[in-house]
Design a protein around this motif. Structure first.
Motif, PDB file in Angstrom:
ATOM      1  N   GLY A 174       0.863  -1.185   0.000  1.00 56.00           N
ATOM      2  CA  GLY A 174       0.000   0.000   0.000  1.00 56.00           C
ATOM      3  C   GLY A 174       0.893   1.226   0.000  1.00 56.00           C
ATOM      4  O   GLY A 174       2.121   1.104   0.130  1.00 56.00           O
ATOM      5  N   ILE A 175       0.307   2.394  -0.135  1.00 52.31           N
ATOM      6  CA  ILE A 175       1.125   3.621  -0.103  1.00 52.31           C
ATOM      7  C   ILE A 175       0.310   4.726   0.572  1.00 52.31           C
ATOM      8  O   ILE A 175      -0.914   4.601   0.706  1.00 52.31           O
ATOM      9  CB  ILE A 175       1.580   4.003  -1.545  1.00 52.31           C
ATOM     10  N   ASP A 191      -0.151   2.699   3.951  1.00 48.69           N
ATOM     11  CA  ASP A 191       1.175   2.176   4.303  1.00 48.69           C
ATOM     12  C   ASP A 191       1.679   2.811   5.597  1.00 48.69           C
ATOM     13  O   ASP A 191       2.084   2.117   6.534  1.00 48.69           O
ATOM     14  CB  ASP A 191       2.144   2.497   3.152  1.00 48.69           C
ATOM     15  N   LYS A 233       2.445   0.693   8.993  1.00 50.65           N
ATOM     16  CA  LYS A 233       3.899   0.530   9.186  1.00 50.65           C
ATOM     17  C   LYS A 233       4.349   1.181  10.495  1.00 50.65           C
ATOM     18  O   LYS A 233       5.089   0.589  11.282  1.00 50.65           O
ATOM     19  CB  LYS A 233       4.645   1.164   7.992  1.00 50.65           C
ATOM     20  N   PHE A 271       6.697  -4.117   4.655  1.00 48.66           N
ATOM     21  CA  PHE A 271       5.867  -3.060   4.049  1.00 48.66           C
ATOM     22  C   PHE A 271       6.485  -2.647   2.722  1.00 48.66           C
ATOM     23  O   PHE A 271       7.658  -2.282   2.675  1.00 48.66           O
ATOM     24  CB  PHE A 271       5.741  -1.866   5.004  1.00 48.66           C
ATOM     25  N   SER A 284       5.842  -0.074  -0.502  1.00 46.58           N
ATOM     26  CA  SER A 284       5.012   1.052  -0.921  1.00 46.58           C
ATOM     27  C   SER A 284       5.476   1.657  -2.246  1.00 46.58           C
ATOM     28  O   SER A 284       4.673   2.023  -3.088  1.00 46.58           O
ATOM     29  CB  SER A 284       5.021   2.143   0.158  1.00 46.58           C
ATOM     30  N   ASN A 285       6.779   1.751  -2.436  1.00 46.70           N
ATOM     31  CA  ASN A 285       7.319   2.532  -3.548  1.00 46.70           C
ATOM     32  C   ASN A 285       7.138   1.820  -4.886  1.00 46.70           C
ATOM     33  O   ASN A 285       7.296   0.603  -4.967  1.00 46.70           O
ATOM     34  CB  ASN A 285       8.815   2.764  -3.278  1.00 46.70           C
ATOM     35  N   SER A 307      -5.532  -0.717  -0.329  1.00 44.56           N
ATOM     36  CA  SER A 307      -5.732   0.503  -1.113  1.00 44.56           C
ATOM     37  C   SER A 307      -7.196   0.902  -1.036  1.00 44.56           C
ATOM     38  O   SER A 307      -8.072   0.129  -1.422  1.00 44.56           O
ATOM     39  CB  SER A 307      -5.337   0.269  -2.577  1.00 44.56           C
ATOM     40  N   GLU A 345       1.124   2.834  -7.813  1.00 44.49           N
ATOM     41  CA  GLU A 345       2.203   2.147  -7.103  1.00 44.49           C
ATOM     42  C   GLU A 345       1.729   0.814  -6.542  1.00 44.49           C
ATOM     43  O   GLU A 345       2.374  -0.229  -6.704  1.00 44.49           O
ATOM     44  CB  GLU A 345       2.725   3.009  -5.944  1.00 44.49           C
ATOM     45  N   THR A 346       0.572   0.858  -5.886  1.00 47.50           N
ATOM     46  CA  THR A 346       0.060  -0.342  -5.206  1.00 47.50           C
ATOM     47  C   THR A 346      -0.345  -1.401  -6.213  1.00 47.50           C
ATOM     48  O   THR A 346      -0.063  -2.593  -6.041  1.00 47.50           O
ATOM     49  CB  THR A 346      -1.124   0.050  -4.295  1.00 47.50           C
TER      50      THR A 346
END
Ligand SMILES: O=P(O)(O)OC[C@H]1O[C@H](O)[C@H](O)[C@@H](O)[C@@H]1O
Length: 576
Positions: free
Chosen positions: A167-168, A172, A176, A194, A196-197, A221, A228-229
């Protein structure tokens, strides 16, 4: 639609010519030369006057350049901006997020079940909010218990050992930060990761150390469309199918679950909605760790501890909703911040957790504060007329002391600091905790007191330093002091204390948003770059000659795209 003075459409920016703002400006001009040291020397009860306790947290704001008159003028400002009415509007589910036409109900995610009375039960747009929240919590409880107890197993019968949260942003940073903060409560068999990027190095580093047969991916998400995800989730899926011996598409169900508001998106990805944990559009991404976005947290620490985390936040909610502003911790923290930002002129706020496990708390707060209040348009669409959110940054103490604290002590800007510490540690190592706390308290005292030229001179003379050296070194070794800070203490970093701490900052952000007159719950500012990246991605992936395909940008962007594309194209033809 409500036409009360606090309905959003009528809320303009805080204006510098309103009576309460003018009164505070005058007060600042009259008091700005009074050093903090003098405020302490002149009032032995200063600590008692400028501390407040709530939900297991203790806030000391005495080391700010303010007096009881300052606070009373700030409370006037808060009342003039209808903070109390707006607070109630949020709790009862009014659509205070006007640009997205949504209620803002992260507080409902931590309301105890069943609600204390029928009247307390929330209904928004026909949705029984509390009942729905409770049903998803039950789903989380059952699932996390089955993974932790080894009932839920991987496709070839092995228990899960690794959880990868993909996730981001809010999907995230919250899980996290909380998993790290509550590390001592974590299940011994489970390792949390985790990703994310969109940078493949992120997921690559995680995939290289896990076994597909014993890994559970949590695809987190809210929208299930975030670039990203989605890219990381597809890479994880592909990796699983190629790396897990004998695994087929049907085995994915043992290894992929989703957390989202978008059932169709989850289905399209290939996750059975049975393995989806829903939440709702009235939960903002940066306020979502209390929802099923906290699934990774509940997996790590268990549902009972997760419930304690929610209860800690609820205790802060109850305090925030009912305490008069004068004793209201989030309101006070917010108003001290407004004083620093709008009157004392501080452009940033440094967060200094003196707890290693709160290492991700500054980055978490960056999203919470800056995505919420980094705005320049008031709720009524007019331009904001005063400064809004300061830059939030920081790192754990004592590490920061050996890096950037130099600037905090002697730099040209005055940067307020929020010190955060737990009095008792989770470890049993002798000596460390007292040393940690000594540093924390020493730093805030040093910021406040400074060290005058006379004190520095006397110290150097005692050491027998020659006069010419004293004269040369004196200005370098003098500390101006008068640098403000808050200190937030808790007994221990427990799930409940962490819940209360996060809720404290959420409500601080809310109060500041109300005072400035902005919508703290949208984030239009993240859109432009996202959209432009999708165009550039297409251009980077095309074979057309550089000049014709990327001619629509400025020369800098064009030049950068061309340089990158040459390398990407060469890598593609090498791989072919
Ligand atoms: O949870 P998602 O829908 O994937 O969104 C993830 C994040 O991306 C967006 O860009 C927003 O700025 C964040 O507020 C959000 O938390």
């Amino acid at each position: 639609m409500s036409t009360t003075p606090y309905s959003a459409q009528h809320i303009s920016s805080l204006k510098a010519d309103t009576p309460s703002f003018l009164a505070l400006q005058e007060h600042y001009a009259a008091t700005k030369n009074i050093p903090l040291r003098a405020l302490f020397d002149g009032d032995p009860d200063r600590f008692a006057s400028f501390t407040v306790e709530a939900a297991g947290l203790f806030l000391d704001y005495a080391k700010n350049t303010l007096t009881s008159e300052t606070m009373s003028l700030l409370f006037n400002l808060a009342r003039e901006r209808h903070v109390e009415a707006r607070r109630e509007a949020m709790f009862v589910g009014e659509k205070i997020n006007t640009t997205e036409h949504r209620a803002v109900l992260h507080t409902a995610l931590r309301t105890p079940w069943p609600p204390s009375s029928a009247a307390a039960a929330l209904v928004v747009d026909g949705q029984q909010v509390n009942a729905d929240v409770h049903a998803v919590l039950e789903q989380i409880a059952t699932f996390t218990e089955s993974v932790r107890s080894e009932k839920w197993r991987g496709y070839n019968g092995k228990p899960i050992t690794d959880i990868v949260n993909i996730g981001i942003g809010g999907s995230d940073l919250g899980p996290k930060m909380v998993c790290q903060a509550l590390r001592p409560f974590q299940h011994a068999r489970l390792t949390m990761h985790f990703v994310s990027n969109v940078d493949g190095h992120d997921i690559d580093a995680v995939l290289s150390k896990i076994d597909p047969a014993t890994t559970l991916f949590v695809i987190a998400s809210k929208t299930f469309t975030t670039m990203e995800t989605m890219m990381n989730a597809h890479s994880a899926r592909q990796w699983f199918l190629t790396q897990a011996e004998t695994a087929t598409e049907t085995d994915l169900a043992h290894h992929f679950v989703a957390v989202s508001t978008n059932t169709e998106g989850v289905k399209a990805f290939g996750i059975d909605p049975q393995n989806m944990f829903p939440f709702w559009d009235w939960v903002g991404g940066r306020y979502s760790v209390w929802s099923s976005i906290g699934l990774s947290v509940a997996l790590a620490i268990g549902f009972e501890r997760f419930s304690e985390f929610l209860a800690g936040a609820h205790a802060m909610d109850s305090h925030f909703r009912s305490a008069p502003l004068e004793q209201n911790m989030p309101a006070i923290l917010a108003l001290v911040g407004v004083w620093q930002r709008n009157f004392c002129g501080s452009a940033s706020l440094s967060i200094a957790p003196y707890h290693q496990d709160l290492g991700n708390f500054p980055s978490y707060l960056q999203q919470l504060e800056m995505e919420s209040n980094g705005k320049r348009t008031a709720l009524d669409g007019s331009p904001v007329e005063v400064n809004t959110c300061p830059v939030i940054w920081g790192n754990v103490g004592t590490n920061g002391q050996h890096a950037y604290f130099q600037l905090l002590h002697q730099g040209t800007d005055i940067t307020p600091v929020d010190f955060i510490a737990a009095l008792a540690p989770e470890h049993r190592l002798p000596g460390h905790q007292a040393a940690l706390l000594a540093n924390c308290f020493a730093q805030s005292e040093a910021f406040m007191r400074g060290k005058s030229a006379d004190e520095v001179r006397a110290e150097m003379q005692t050491k027998g330093m020659p006069e010419d050296q004293i004269t040369a070194l004196l200005p370098h070794r003098t500390f101006p002091g008068n640098r403000p800070s808050n200190t937030i203490l808790m007994q221990k970093l427990t799930p409940a204390a962490l819940g209360a701490l996060i809720a404290l900052y959420e409500h601080k952000v809310f109060v500041q948003g109300v005072i400035w007159g902005i919508n703290s719950f949208d984030q239009w500012g993240v859109e432009l770059g996202k959209v432009m990246a999708t165009h550039i991605l297409d251009e980077l992936n095309t074979n057309a000659t550089c000049d014709s395909s990327v001619g629509k940008h400025d020369s800098s962007t064009n030049g950068l795209i061309n340089r990158a594309r040459a390398v990407l194209m060469a890598a593609k033809s090498d791989a072919a």
